[in-house]
Design an enzyme around this catalytic site. Structure first.
Site, PDB file in Angstrom:
ATOM      1  N   CYS A 113      18.061  37.131  24.274  1.00  0.00           N
ATOM      2  CA  CYS A 113      17.563  38.028  23.223  1.00  0.00           C
ATOM      3  C   CYS A 113      16.088  38.371  23.407  1.00  0.00           C
ATOM      4  CB  CYS A 113      17.772  37.399  21.850  1.00  0.00           C
ATOM      5  SG  CYS A 113      19.476  36.969  21.539  1.00  0.00           S
ATOM      6  N   HIS A 254      12.547  39.347  16.691  1.00  0.00           N
ATOM      7  CA  HIS A 254      13.972  39.460  17.039  1.00  0.00           C
ATOM      8  C   HIS A 254      14.779  39.263  15.758  1.00  0.00           C
ATOM      9  CE1 HIS A 254      17.890  38.801  18.539  1.00  0.00           C
ATOM     10  NE2 HIS A 254      17.857  37.486  18.532  1.00  0.00           N
ATOM     11  N   ASN A 284      22.763  40.512  14.417  1.00  0.00           N
ATOM     12  CA  ASN A 284      21.997  40.173  15.621  1.00  0.00           C
ATOM     13  C   ASN A 284      22.527  40.972  16.808  1.00  0.00           C
ATOM     14  OD1 ASN A 284      20.915  38.984  17.896  1.00  0.00           O
ATOM     15  ND2 ASN A 284      21.212  36.879  17.204  1.00  0.00           N
TER      16      ASN A 284
HETATM   17  O1  UT7 Z   1      19.683  35.410  19.018  1.00  0.00           O
HETATM   18  C1  UT7 Z   1      19.635  34.018  18.989  1.00  0.00           C
HETATM   19  C2  UT7 Z   1      20.917  33.559  18.452  1.00  0.00           C
HETATM   20  N1  UT7 Z   1      21.043  32.537  17.525  1.00  0.00           N
HETATM   21  C3  UT7 Z   1      20.504  32.344  16.300  1.00  0.00           C
HETATM   22  O2  UT7 Z   1      19.559  32.921  15.885  1.00  0.00           O
HETATM   23  C4  UT7 Z   1      21.182  31.343  15.446  1.00  0.00           C
HETATM   24  C5  UT7 Z   1      20.314  30.262  14.910  1.00  0.00           C
HETATM   25  N2  UT7 Z   1      21.047  29.452  13.945  1.00  0.00           N
HETATM   26  C6  UT7 Z   1      21.360  29.888  12.711  1.00  0.00           C
HETATM   27  O3  UT7 Z   1      21.015  30.997  12.352  1.00  0.00           O
HETATM   28  C7  UT7 Z   1      22.090  28.969  11.786  1.00  0.00           C
HETATM   29  O4  UT7 Z   1      22.127  27.665  12.322  1.00  0.00           O
HETATM   30  C8  UT7 Z   1      23.539  29.445  11.460  1.00  0.00           C
HETATM   31  C9  UT7 Z   1      23.488  30.719  10.625  1.00  0.00           C
HETATM   32  C10 UT7 Z   1      24.299  29.714  12.744  1.00  0.00           C
HETATM   33  C11 UT7 Z   1      24.295  28.380  10.680  1.00  0.00           C
HETATM   34  O5  UT7 Z   1      23.611  28.075   9.488  1.00  0.00           O
HETATM   35  P1  UT7 Z   1      23.446  26.556   9.016  1.00  0.00           P
HETATM   36  O6  UT7 Z   1      22.780  26.576   7.718  1.00  0.00           O
HETATM   37  O7  UT7 Z   1      22.778  25.818  10.149  1.00  0.00           O
HETATM   38  O8  UT7 Z   1      24.947  26.099   8.820  1.00  0.00           O
HETATM   39  P2  UT7 Z   1      25.714  24.872   9.466  1.00  0.00           P
HETATM   40  O9  UT7 Z   1      25.994  25.151  10.906  1.00  0.00           O
HETATM   41  O10 UT7 Z   1      24.990  23.629   9.115  1.00  0.00           O
HETATM   42  O11 UT7 Z   1      27.065  24.902   8.650  1.00  0.00           O
HETATM   43  C12 UT7 Z   1      27.121  24.577   7.278  1.00  0.00           C
HETATM   44  C13 UT7 Z   1      28.548  24.717   6.791  1.00  0.00           C
HETATM   45  C14 UT7 Z   1      29.590  24.031   7.680  1.00  0.00           C
HETATM   46  O12 UT7 Z   1      30.583  23.498   6.820  1.00  0.00           O
HETATM   47  P3  UT7 Z   1      30.637  21.922   6.520  1.00  0.00           P
HETATM   48  O13 UT7 Z   1      30.817  21.281   7.865  1.00  0.00           O
HETATM   49  O14 UT7 Z   1      29.329  21.601   5.885  1.00  0.00           O
HETATM   50  O15 UT7 Z   1      31.823  21.803   5.613  1.00  0.00           O
HETATM   51  C15 UT7 Z   1      30.193  25.174   8.468  1.00  0.00           C
HETATM   52  O16 UT7 Z   1      31.520  24.927   8.854  1.00  0.00           O
HETATM   53  O17 UT7 Z   1      28.890  26.120   6.782  1.00  0.00           O
HETATM   54  C16 UT7 Z   1      30.140  26.291   7.458  1.00  0.00           C
HETATM   55  N3  UT7 Z   1      30.157  27.611   8.063  1.00  0.00           N
HETATM   56  C17 UT7 Z   1      30.650  28.685   7.446  1.00  0.00           C
HETATM   57  N4  UT7 Z   1      31.184  28.872   6.236  1.00  0.00           N
HETATM   58  C18 UT7 Z   1      31.557  30.118   5.891  1.00  0.00           C
HETATM   59  C19 UT7 Z   1      29.709  27.956   9.288  1.00  0.00           C
HETATM   60  N5  UT7 Z   1      29.881  29.273   9.469  1.00  0.00           N
HETATM   61  C20 UT7 Z   1      30.464  29.751   8.336  1.00  0.00           C
HETATM   62  C21 UT7 Z   1      30.880  31.038   7.947  1.00  0.00           C
HETATM   63  N6  UT7 Z   1      31.410  31.174   6.708  1.00  0.00           N
HETATM   64  N7  UT7 Z   1      30.751  32.132   8.725  1.00  0.00           N
END
Ligand code: UT7
Length: 327
Positions: A113, A254, A284
């Protein structure tokens, strides 16, 4: 003589998919996606289009706004994480041919990115060393093609789109690409990868699944990295150019996640209004996100020649980079 962004263009596929629409086919919700990312929708390219087609569309806009013909271009640089073919031919060559840029060289640049920021510095050096006059820097991405649509952790984050800039020499002294930081931290390579399809893990008949070839991301690891490097880039670029936040018209980060941008702003005690964001609409779009943002700003009349901008990018590699420029 300074290299500068002579013109900007972008292309956004028409098909728009909202979070609510996604949640009909996936275990997710508008509430979750908005509260964790700030994303409200993403645009998805038609099946018959490919990355080169997206790049050509943005390039045509940039060329027209620069008042240049394709024959005037000396080099086509494409940044993409989603090339049309694995390894070769370079997708930039397909763009060069489709545009009729018959006098140009062409190569692809892989920096995740951060691609546009890397490409800008490469283009600047071709211009400022006098070897070339006009560079077409294209950033085109079809992330929805490599997303694993069974993985809600990643699929909801990405969209398709392209941006393009013509980089030329500024004769007026008003505009320029003044300072750039380009860095990598390959120890985080496996936090954002496509595992299978390369030399290390080639495709294996009967064994390789689609998910093996799709995008994988350790979201939390990338999140922490992103907040940290955004803060480093902004602080370092301001300090080493003797600038304060008041000298900047805009910070253009970004467009990955609103929370990453807010966390960096909070850490540095910077007003969030300085950060341009349009990820709610486009999600993104990887290396295309900065030129798409610049194009939006240009079309909305938010950019004046001479305005100081600070760009920041981070992504697969892991790479990061930022630039200070005068628009
Ligand atoms: O261009 C570079 C690319 N990457 C990025 O910029 C990504 C950087 N990372 C992030 O933006 C964040 O880490 C995410 C948006 C990907 C995830 O957010 P988070 O607050 O770190 O969530 P998490 O991974 O800790 O997940 C929390 C919960 C989980 O459920 P449990 O295990 O707590 O029950 C996930 O399964 O949210 C759940 N979850 C969802 N729920 C509904 C994960 N994705 C989803 C979804 N819808 N799409």
């Amino acid at each position: 003589m300074n290299a500068y962004i002579k013109s900007i263009g972008a292309y956004i596929p028409e098909k728009r998919v909202t979070n609510d629409e996604l949640s009909k086919t996936m275990d997710t919700s508008d509430e979750w996606i908005r509260s964790h990312t700030g994303i409200g929708s993403r645009h998805i390219a038609d099946k018959e289009m490919n990355t080169a087609d997206l790049g050509v569309k943005a390039a045509e806009v940039a060329l027209e706004r620069a008042g240049l013909k394709a024959e005037d271009i000396d080099m086509v640089i494409l940044t993409t994480a989603t090339p049309d073919y694995v390894g070769f031919p370079a997708t930039s060559c397909i763009i060069q041919d489709k545009l009729g840029a018959v006098n140009a060289g062409a190569f692809d640049l892989t920096a995740g990115c951060t691609g546009f920021v890397y490409g800008l510095e490469v283009a600047k050096n071709f211009i400022e060393n006098g070897s070339m006059k006009n560079i077409l820097l294209v950033s085109a991405e079809m992330l929805t093609q490599i997303a694993n649509w069974e993985d809600r952790n990643t699929a909801v984050l990405f969209g398709d789109g392209s941006g393009a800039a013509v980089i030329s020499a500024d004769e007026s002294g008003v505009s320029g690409i003044d300072d750039t930081i380009l860095k990598a931290d390959g120890s985080g390579a496996w936090t954002l990868e496509r595992h299978t399809g390369g030399v290390v893990h080639p495709y294996e008949e009967g064994k390789t699944t689609w998910a093996d070839t799709a995008l994988f991301m350790d979201g939390q690891a990338v999140y922490k990295f992103a907040v940290k490097v955004n803060a480093i880039l902004i602080t370092s670029l301001l300090e080493r150019n003797n600038l304060t936040i008041d000298d900047l018209a805009w910070i253009v980060p970004h467009q990955a996640n609103e929370r990453i941008i807010q966390a960096a702003a909070k850490r540095l005690k910077l007003p969030i209004e300085k950060f341009f964001m349009n990820l709610e609409e486009y999600a993104n779009t990887s290396s295309a996100s900065i030129p798409i943002a610049l194009n939006d700003m240009y079309e909305k009349g938010k950019l004046k020649r001479g305005d100081k901008l600070l760009l920041t990018g981070f992504g697969a590699g892991l790479t990061y980079g930022g630039s200070i420029l005068r628009w």
